[in-house]
Design an enzyme around this catalytic site. Structure first.
Site, PDB file in Angstrom:
ATOM      1  N   ASP A   1       0.821  -1.210   0.000  1.00 29.29           N
ATOM      2  CA  ASP A   1       0.000   0.000   0.000  1.00 29.29           C
ATOM      3  C   ASP A   1       0.862   1.270   0.000  1.00 29.29           C
ATOM      4  O   ASP A   1       1.751   1.415   0.840  1.00 29.29           O
ATOM      5  CB  ASP A   1      -0.866  -0.016   1.274  1.00 29.29           C
ATOM      6  CG  ASP A   1      -1.969   0.995   1.238  1.00 29.29           C
ATOM      7  OD1 ASP A   1      -2.821   0.893   0.338  1.00 29.29           O
ATOM      8  OD2 ASP A   1      -1.969   1.889   2.100  1.00 29.29           O
TER       9      ASP A   1
ATOM     10  N   GLU B   1       1.942  -0.391  -4.803  1.00 26.57           N
ATOM     11  CA  GLU B   1       0.952   0.588  -5.276  1.00 26.57           C
ATOM     12  C   GLU B   1       1.696   1.892  -5.532  1.00 26.57           C
ATOM     13  O   GLU B   1       2.140   2.562  -4.599  1.00 26.57           O
ATOM     14  CB  GLU B   1      -0.172   0.798  -4.261  1.00 26.57           C
ATOM     15  CG  GLU B   1      -1.249   1.715  -4.815  1.00 26.57           C
ATOM     16  CD  GLU B   1      -2.175   2.283  -3.771  1.00 26.57           C
ATOM     17  OE1 GLU B   1      -1.777   2.323  -2.590  1.00 26.57           O
ATOM     18  OE2 GLU B   1      -3.289   2.685  -4.120  1.00 26.57           O
TER      19      GLU B   1
HETATM   20  O1  ISL Z   1      -6.215   8.382  -4.811  1.00 28.55           O
HETATM   21  C1  ISL Z   1      -6.480   8.419  -3.652  1.00 28.55           C
HETATM   22  C2  ISL Z   1      -6.135   9.596  -2.809  1.00 28.55           C
HETATM   23  O2  ISL Z   1      -6.623  10.735  -3.427  1.00 28.55           O
HETATM   24  C3  ISL Z   1      -7.137   7.301  -2.985  1.00 28.55           C
HETATM   25  O3  ISL Z   1      -8.064   6.678  -3.831  1.00 28.55           O
HETATM   26  C4  ISL Z   1      -6.235   6.267  -2.420  1.00 28.55           C
HETATM   27  O4  ISL Z   1      -6.047   6.736  -1.157  1.00 28.55           O
HETATM   28  C5  ISL Z   1      -4.856   6.085  -3.046  1.00 28.55           C
HETATM   29  O5  ISL Z   1      -5.042   5.510  -4.271  1.00 28.55           O
HETATM   30  C6  ISL Z   1      -4.017   5.229  -2.079  1.00 28.55           C
HETATM   31  O6  ISL Z   1      -4.725   4.039  -1.834  1.00 28.55           O
HETATM   32  C7  ISL Z   1      -4.278   3.152  -0.805  1.00 28.55           C
HETATM   33  O7  ISL Z   1      -4.005   3.822   0.434  1.00 28.55           O
HETATM   34  C8  ISL Z   1      -5.101   4.388   1.151  1.00 28.55           C
HETATM   35  C9  ISL Z   1      -6.362   3.524   1.190  1.00 28.55           C
HETATM   36  O8  ISL Z   1      -7.477   4.325   1.560  1.00 28.55           O
HETATM   37  C10 ISL Z   1      -6.640   2.906  -0.164  1.00 28.55           C
HETATM   38  O9  ISL Z   1      -7.786   2.049  -0.099  1.00 28.55           O
HETATM   39  C11 ISL Z   1      -5.399   2.136  -0.583  1.00 28.55           C
HETATM   40  O10 ISL Z   1      -5.623   1.425  -1.804  1.00 28.55           O
HETATM   41  C12 ISL Z   1      -4.598   4.596   2.558  1.00 28.55           C
HETATM   42  O11 ISL Z   1      -4.141   3.351   3.060  1.00 28.55           O
END
Ligand code: ISL
Length: 563
Positions: free
Chosen positions: A216, A270
């Site tokens: 993440d 990610e």
């Molecule tokens: O794009 C975003 C921020 O504006 C969000 O959709 C998302 O927070 C981002 O893509 C990062 O996502 C990941 O980390 C977040 C969590 O809420 C997301 O579900 C996760 O995929 C924080 O852990």
């Protein structure tokens, strides 16, 4: 390669890693299947559907966080990294699910959320007790800006879920950093004890038999030295600053040395905040950092913060070519069009009108499964599940929707904000899986934590499993076809008509041509000279000489030969 990077070693003389040929299926456990009637999906629900996933052709399951959490961000705020969330079940349920996957020849990768923890994690509970607490430096604490400079937070960082990225803690008189919610304090990766804790928890799950991690927001773990203010331009998209810390590659190489290289793993970062050229080093196999990244270039091509803008097919095609080239000879891409943070692909890139939803979902799943890279299907995408018809802001659960509304409500009408949230809000992809046309789509016997889409009556797995030509049948058959096609799994990629406004036409390997009609109008598509059609390898289309007739939202894979 940037000159500050270590000289890459020769690409290890490894065989073709298994994750290059795998089809990955993402499960958002909260919304997959509830077996105890509490309205929340659970791990026994996943175990109950393993034959469904096996029949689909899934090789790897990516499980969104299953750990103990207060659910401020639906599990992306972890309170105990070694404990299963009570609503999802027990560790015995986890072990049974993993054993069920292994027995079917499927692997499991889990979500590693270590840029931040929950503020209820024992580490943070200790850290906030005092400036001299042994856990103080597990997180990022700073004095506020000097009163002579106006006081307030240490810098002008903003949080993705609204407000500043700093929260003041009365008890110790300092601010702590959180890129996301205040209940998600950022861990301090400069602290070797934090890195050792993360390595230990990774080993805990790898020793249980998981096959790797989706990491993440992993580019965020290295912070900017001195944490300087963002410039006005940087404030529009702070993720590109947050993701550009100087030690990311060091931390990842250490993680690989200390943990990952001792196991047979798949690692997917990610890459929020990285452009394709930035991500290239992360996935260069010679550098031994990550295997894959989840990039944002396509799924966010028409999102500007909370606003939905627009996209065109030529621009989409250009992004596919850019990403394919950016991976280069030592990288490998993920191929996906949605996940738990993005709207449903058929509503975003397809046509979710009831008359067209099935055909366009099949086109999009064909795109995902015939591109070069590892395909990631998101739960429900195999059915053509659509966005949800949200009526008011109160229908939304997602703290991102609410946090952004707090940021903009003084200058944006609720109607405008709602229209954008309806189109792009994350809850669109978090409504429960639609298993049947029965009550709650067969997801729960209780009250679902988020309403089930009313179109479960017509879009559900039970109906589609029995119907040839359904999205499920098409996706299942195409996964099987892909498994048998070296051209699709390993072949080259070339867009043969980047400027066409409605047809996406690309070569795969030596022998395949994929044609996708991104519209309702029938297209008589003229193939380039020098190309001979030998027949339809998958699907069907009328071919007269060099002209292929593509019905509205049709797809076909042709066997071709260069003459
Ligand atoms: O794009 C975003 C921020 O504006 C969000 O959709 C998302 O927070 C981002 O893509 C990062 O996502 C990941 O980390 C977040 C969590 O809420 C997301 O579900 C996760 O995929 C924080 O852990």
């Amino acid at each position: 390669m940037r000159d500050d990077q270590p000289t890459p070693t020769a690409d290890p003389a490894l065989g073709r890693p298994w994750w290059k040929d795998a089809v990955v299926y993402q499960i958002y456990p909260r919304s997959f299947l509830d077996t105890d009637g509490d309205g929340v999906g659970d791990l026994p629900g996943i175990t109950a559907k393993l034959d469904y996933l096996k029949a689909l052709g899934v090789d790897v399951v990516w499980l969104s966080p299953h750990f103990d959490s207060p659910n401020a961000d639906n599990g992306y705020d972890i309170r105990d990294y070694r404990k299963v969330m009570a609503q999802f079940g027990t560790m015995a349920d986890f072990d049974a699910m993993l054993a069920g996957m292994s027995a079917r020849g499927m692997r499991l990768i889990i979500d590693l959320v270590v840029n931040h923890s929950s503020d209820e994690h024992a580490w943070f509970v200790e850290s906030r007790k005092g400036r001299d607490n042994p856990y103080r430096d597990y997180y990022i604490w700073r004095d506020g800006r000097d009163a002579s400079l106006g006081g307030g937070p240490p810098n002008n960082y903003s949080a993705f879920f609204g407000g500043p990225a700093w929260t003041f803690d009365q008890s110790t008189g300092q601010y702590y950093l959180h890129y996301f919610a205040a209940k998600q304090p950022d861990l301090n990766w400069e602290n070797p004890k934090v890195r050792e804790e993360v390595h230990d928890l990774m080993r805990f799950w790898l020793d249980k038999g998981v096959s790797g991690f989706r990491m993440d927001v992993i580019p965020f773990i290295s912070k900017q030295p001195g944490l300087p203010d963002l410039t006005p331009a940087e404030r529009r998209a702070p993720q590109f600053v947050y993701a550009a810390g100087p030690k990311l590659h060091d931390y990842l190489r250490e993680m690989r040395r200390e943990v990952l290289d001792r196991y047979d793993t798949m690692t997917v970062g990610e890459a929020f905040g990285l452009r394709p050229e930035d991500a290239r080093d992360l996935i260069d196999s010679r550098r031994r950092e990550l295997d894959l990244v989840i990039n944002f270039d396509i799924v966010r091509m028409d999102i500007d913060g909370w606003r939905k803008t627009s996209w065109t097919l030529p621009r989409l095609k250009a992004l596919y070519t850019e990403l394919d080239q950016a991976a280069g000879p030592f990288g490998w891409n993920t191929q996906f069009l949605s996940n738990h943070d993005n709207p449903r692909s058929v509503s975003h890139f397809g046509d979710d009108d009831p008359a067209w939803v099935e055909r366009s979902a099949k086109v999009l799943n064909t795109l995902i499964l015939t591109q070069r890279g590892t395909p990631f299907l998101y739960q429900g995408e195999e059915l053509g599940m659509t966005n949800y018809p949200f009526q008011t802001l109160d229908d939304f659960d997602d703290l991102e929707v609410w946090g952004r509304w707090r940021d903009v409500k003084h200058r944006v009408s609720e109607a405008e904000y709602l229209a954008n949230a309806r189109a792009m809000g994350r809850d669109n992809s978090r409504t429960p899986m639609q298993w049947t046309s029965g009550p709650n789509g067969g997801f729960t016997s209780g009250k679902p934590w988020l309403p089930v889409n009313p179109n479960a009556s017509t879009i559900n797995a039970e109906d589609q499993a029995a119907r040839p030509g359904s999205v499920l049948a098409h996706t299942r058959a195409l996964i099987a076809f892909r498994r048998g096609s070296a051209d699709l799994r390993e072949g080259g990629y070339r867009d043969i008509d980047p400027d066409h406004e409605q047809v996406f036409a690309y070569r795969r390997g030596e022998r395949l041509l994929v044609l996708l009609n991104f519209g309702r109008e029938t297209v008589r598509y003229a193939l380039p000279d020098g190309l001979t059609v030998e027949g339809a390898a998958f699907g069907a289309a009328e071919v007269e000489g060099q002209v292929v007739t593509l019905a509205g939202w049709a797809s076909v894979i042709l066997a071709v030969r260069d003459v």
